[in-house]
Scaffold this motif. Sequence first.
Motif, mmCIF file in Angstrom:
data_model
loop_
_atom_site.group_PDB
_atom_site.id
_atom_site.type_symbol
_atom_site.label_atom_id
_atom_site.label_comp_id
_atom_site.label_asym_id
_atom_site.label_seq_id
_atom_site.Cartn_x
_atom_site.Cartn_y
_atom_site.Cartn_z
ATOM 1 N N LEU A 65 0.818 -1.213 0.000
ATOM 2 C CA LEU A 65 0.000 0.000 0.000
ATOM 3 C C LEU A 65 0.851 1.263 0.000
ATOM 4 N N GLN A 66 2.027 1.211 0.611
ATOM 5 C CA GLN A 66 2.918 2.379 0.561
ATOM 6 C C GLN A 66 3.401 2.637 -0.865
ATOM 7 N N ARG A 67 3.590 1.577 -1.623
ATOM 8 C CA ARG A 67 4.016 1.727 -3.021
ATOM 9 C C ARG A 67 2.866 2.187 -3.907
ATOM 10 N N ASN A 68 1.662 1.656 -3.644
ATOM 11 C CA ASN A 68 0.515 1.976 -4.496
ATOM 12 C C ASN A 68 -0.777 1.766 -3.706
ATOM 13 N N SER A 69 -1.291 2.827 -3.130
ATOM 14 C CA SER A 69 -2.515 2.703 -2.325
ATOM 15 C C SER A 69 -3.771 2.643 -3.175
ATOM 16 N N ARG A 70 -3.621 2.778 -4.486
ATOM 17 C CA ARG A 70 -4.789 2.725 -5.377
ATOM 18 C C ARG A 70 -5.079 1.328 -5.887
ATOM 19 N N MET A 71 -4.222 0.354 -5.553
ATOM 20 C CA MET A 71 -4.505 -0.995 -6.055
ATOM 21 C C MET A 71 -5.792 -1.507 -5.438
ATOM 22 N N GLU B 186 -6.140 -7.069 -6.201
ATOM 23 C CA GLU B 186 -4.714 -6.971 -6.556
ATOM 24 C C GLU B 186 -3.832 -7.075 -5.311
ATOM 25 N N GLU C 241 -1.115 -9.989 -4.366
ATOM 26 C CA GLU C 241 0.290 -9.641 -4.123
ATOM 27 C C GLU C 241 0.794 -10.179 -2.784
ATOM 28 N N TYR D 33 -4.990 7.933 3.065
ATOM 29 C CA TYR D 33 -4.484 7.675 1.721
ATOM 30 C C TYR D 33 -4.312 9.028 1.028
ATOM 31 N N ALA E 217 -2.421 11.350 -2.500
ATOM 32 C CA ALA E 217 -1.768 11.390 -3.810
ATOM 33 C C ALA E 217 -0.499 12.209 -3.636
ATOM 34 N N GLU F 96 7.799 6.182 2.154
ATOM 35 C CA GLU F 96 7.671 4.805 2.621
ATOM 36 C C GLU F 96 8.488 4.583 3.882
#
Length: 154
Positions: free
Chosen positions: A16-22, A26, A30, A54, A56, A151
């Motif tokens: 989630l730190q890398r991509n919280s929109r997944m 997904e 992962e 969360y 942007a 992160e």
Amino acid sequence: MPIKLDDIDRRILRALQRNSRMTNVELAEEVGLSPSPCLRRVRILEEEGVIERYVALLDASKIGMGLTLFARVWLTGQDSETVDRFTKAVARLPQIVECHLMAGDCDFLLRVVAADLDSYRRFQMDHLTRIKGVQSLKTEVPMQKIKLSSELPL
């Protein structure tokens, strides 16, 4: 007090730190869970406050705020009234993106964003130096950004 995180919690948080929109699907794939237990764990991490919110992350240079400066601030005193007045004033200034009460040489360290040096100088003169209780201010200008991460290591 820190909560106890297991390996799956850590994998969820790293992802989630890398991509919280997944999507949850997904994310579950992962980290090696089915979607329902994965969502349950994320909700627990949110409820416990491990996941605060969360956001942007924006490219500051693309919105005209590409200059980052660090301002060290010394106050006239460290009494609660002076410190409270300063922190309340800082909270109202969106150009200040970080503010830390320091132990050591200065009282506060600020991270400030601006369009350029001229706009920072105006901000400093019009706002920072006018906060009641500010005794002095020294600005540090970074020459090159080596690392900037949101992160946390898990």
